[in-house]
Design an enzyme around this catalytic site. Sequence first.
Site, PDB file in Angstrom:
ATOM      1  N   TYR A   1       0.874  -1.190   0.000  1.00 12.76           N
ATOM      2  CA  TYR A   1       0.000   0.000   0.000  1.00 12.76           C
ATOM      3  C   TYR A   1       0.898   1.223   0.000  1.00 12.76           C
ATOM      4  O   TYR A   1       1.861   1.292   0.756  1.00 12.76           O
ATOM      5  CB  TYR A   1      -0.881  -0.014   1.254  1.00 12.76           C
ATOM      6  CG  TYR A   1      -1.733   1.222   1.469  1.00 12.76           C
ATOM      7  CD1 TYR A   1      -1.497   2.068   2.550  1.00 12.76           C
ATOM      8  CD2 TYR A   1      -2.774   1.534   0.613  1.00 12.76           C
ATOM      9  CE1 TYR A   1      -2.287   3.196   2.772  1.00 12.76           C
ATOM     10  CE2 TYR A   1      -3.577   2.662   0.816  1.00 12.76           C
ATOM     11  CZ  TYR A   1      -3.319   3.483   1.902  1.00 12.76           C
ATOM     12  OH  TYR A   1      -4.094   4.609   2.116  1.00 12.76           O
TER      13      TYR A   1
ATOM     14  N   ASP B   1       9.222   2.579  -1.044  1.00 12.93           N
ATOM     15  CA  ASP B   1       8.262   3.246  -0.168  1.00 12.93           C
ATOM     16  C   ASP B   1       8.624   2.858   1.270  1.00 12.93           C
ATOM     17  O   ASP B   1       8.296   1.763   1.721  1.00 12.93           O
ATOM     18  CB  ASP B   1       6.833   2.831  -0.508  1.00 12.93           C
ATOM     19  CG  ASP B   1       5.832   3.499   0.434  1.00 12.93           C
ATOM     20  OD1 ASP B   1       4.616   3.477   0.111  1.00 12.93           O
ATOM     21  OD2 ASP B   1       6.251   4.029   1.476  1.00 12.93           O
TER      22      ASP B   1
ATOM     23  N   LYS C   1       5.588   8.922   8.638  1.00 13.02           N
ATOM     24  CA  LYS C   1       5.435   8.357   9.978  1.00 13.02           C
ATOM     25  C   LYS C   1       6.529   8.812  10.948  1.00 13.02           C
ATOM     26  O   LYS C   1       6.467   9.931  11.470  1.00 13.02           O
ATOM     27  CB  LYS C   1       5.323   6.832   9.868  1.00 13.02           C
ATOM     28  CG  LYS C   1       4.063   6.389   9.087  1.00 13.02           C
ATOM     29  CD  LYS C   1       3.935   4.905   9.030  1.00 13.02           C
ATOM     30  CE  LYS C   1       2.882   4.455   8.044  1.00 13.02           C
ATOM     31  NZ  LYS C   1       1.506   4.509   8.563  1.00 13.02           N
TER      32      LYS C   1
HETATM   33  P1  KE4 Z   1      -0.478   8.246   4.865  1.00 12.47           P
HETATM   34  O1  KE4 Z   1      -1.088   8.974   3.695  1.00 12.47           O
HETATM   35  O2  KE4 Z   1      -1.519   7.373   5.591  1.00 12.47           O
HETATM   36  O3  KE4 Z   1       0.322   9.133   5.795  1.00 12.47           O
HETATM   37  O4  KE4 Z   1       0.602   7.223   4.280  1.00 12.47           O
HETATM   38  C1  KE4 Z   1       0.214   6.297   3.295  1.00 12.47           C
HETATM   39  C2  KE4 Z   1       1.179   5.126   3.311  1.00 12.47           C
HETATM   40  C3  KE4 Z   1       2.139   5.041   2.327  1.00 12.47           C
HETATM   41  N1  KE4 Z   1       3.033   4.021   2.300  1.00 12.47           N
HETATM   42  C4  KE4 Z   1       3.013   3.065   3.255  1.00 12.47           C
HETATM   43  C5  KE4 Z   1       4.015   1.949   3.190  1.00 12.47           C
HETATM   44  C6  KE4 Z   1       2.047   3.109   4.298  1.00 12.47           C
HETATM   45  O5  KE4 Z   1       2.031   2.125   5.231  1.00 12.47           O
HETATM   46  C7  KE4 Z   1       1.118   4.160   4.336  1.00 12.47           C
HETATM   47  C8  KE4 Z   1       0.035   4.251   5.405  1.00 12.47           C
HETATM   48  N2  KE4 Z   1      -0.042   3.132   6.300  1.00 12.47           N
HETATM   49  C9  KE4 Z   1      -1.335   2.895   6.888  1.00 12.47           C
HETATM   50  C10 KE4 Z   1      -1.226   1.636   7.758  1.00 12.47           C
HETATM   51  N3  KE4 Z   1      -1.039   0.466   7.011  1.00 12.47           N
HETATM   52  C11 KE4 Z   1      -1.801   4.063   7.687  1.00 12.47           C
HETATM   53  C12 KE4 Z   1      -2.998   3.775   8.560  1.00 12.47           C
HETATM   54  C13 KE4 Z   1      -4.268   4.303   7.956  1.00 12.47           C
HETATM   55  O6  KE4 Z   1      -4.463   4.212   6.707  1.00 12.47           O
HETATM   56  O7  KE4 Z   1      -5.084   4.803   8.757  1.00 12.47           O
END
Ligand code: KE4
Length: 431
Positions: free
Chosen positions: A145, A240, A268
């Site tokens: 993701y 990523d 993060k």
């Molecule tokens: P954000 O847009 O949520 O800050 O980041 C997206 C993203 C991009 N790349 C990776 C590898 C990620 O894990 C994420 C976001 N992770 C999720 C949890 N698997 C955030 C939690 C959520 O969506 O509420």
Amino acid sequence: MPNADQNDILFERARAVIPGGVNSPVRAFRAVGGTPRFIRRAEGAYFWDANDKRYIDYIGSWGPMILGHGHPAVVEAVQKAVLEGFSYGAPTEREIELAEAILALVPSMEMVRLVSSGTEAAMSALRLARGATGRKHIIKFEGCYHGHADALLVKAGSGLATFGHPTSAGVPPEVTQHTLVLEYNNIAQLEEAFALHGNDIACLMIEAIAGNMNFVRATPEFAKRCRDLCTQHGALLVFDEVMTGFRVGLHGAQGVLGITPDLTVLGKVIGGGMPLAAFGGPRAIMEQLAPLGPVYQAGTLSGNPVATACGLATLKEIAKPGFYEALSKKTQSLVEGLKAAAAAEGQPFNADSEGGMFGFFLMNELPQNYATVMTTDNAKFNALFHGLLDRGVYIAPALYEAGFVSAAHSDEDIAATIEAARQIFKASQPR
Ligand code: KE4
């Protein structure tokens, strides 16, 4: 009348005004059932819900809270920053300091652009890769993701030659028609995709330790093939590391694997819990970005002075000698303890960890791809999730999510978690 459950009350109120009652879907507990816990406050390794029940927190805001909640040095830095102003929309020295700190720790980057979310960083890195190469096609992997940018909300097509289909309503097929979705760790498929489309591929984007299918490592051979095939065909390799960056080690997954990507996406941990993410790479590529180059990218709160203060204070702490050795040891003790507890109760279970990130599977193998992860018995996972929650242990409310240990988690917290899991494994013994 027993005390009404405050989480139920808040959830009902929330659903009246926020879709699903949450501002991010995974928080709604739809995968595991039950009522999400509305958190009132957090400190160290813990947070407390609306009923004032304490939980050992293994979410850590999905990765950012590597120091634990409310680290004094971070709180002090944020308090000082807010008194100087919340946001200016103009450059600040602190953005330079944070950029310099990131570049010092990520040798594959010569320049970095700060943004406000991982989605924004991944989306921008994708646009940059297409702009820098003049190519349209991209490769991603099932189970990875990269945020919710349209071109990345894609599921595999019916075959290699066919491109992905949208996983979300509202994404026209024209937007995903250039996205190839391959099976993680499948070298044959990867080689075939490059043989078919190599010269039209702008980039390959990957989570080199995939935390969005719980915890699946790219094998060293697979990771090297990704690197070599991108080099051979002039495509950019994009790691990523929104989740793995500064989480699995001081130098991220690229440090663990010894692979140099062309672009890296971060988030993060670098924000320490505030909205801050980044993407970066070699100067020649990064200088394609506006205002220097033709690839547009912008953001009102990019490099926000409070978020950068939080991120800088966090990076200063994790860069201290011994931080990752201690964190890794603690995470490994959790993983080994869970494995031993499951084995003692005859429960199929396996787990893995790197730095402060871990994952576990209710099967004896360690899955190599998404399809295997998804063979997990949902009901068994949900029983484990709720059993732990009832015992004051909060893990990810979805079997495809990773877990996170912070520097604030104590040996007692780890032991209590293992004991809670052992009780559940024992109770779920076939009678
Ligand atoms: P954000 O847009 O949520 O800050 O980041 C997206 C993203 C991009 N790349 C990776 C590898 C990620 O894990 C994420 C976001 N992770 C999720 C949890 N698997 C955030 C939690 C959520 O969506 O509420």
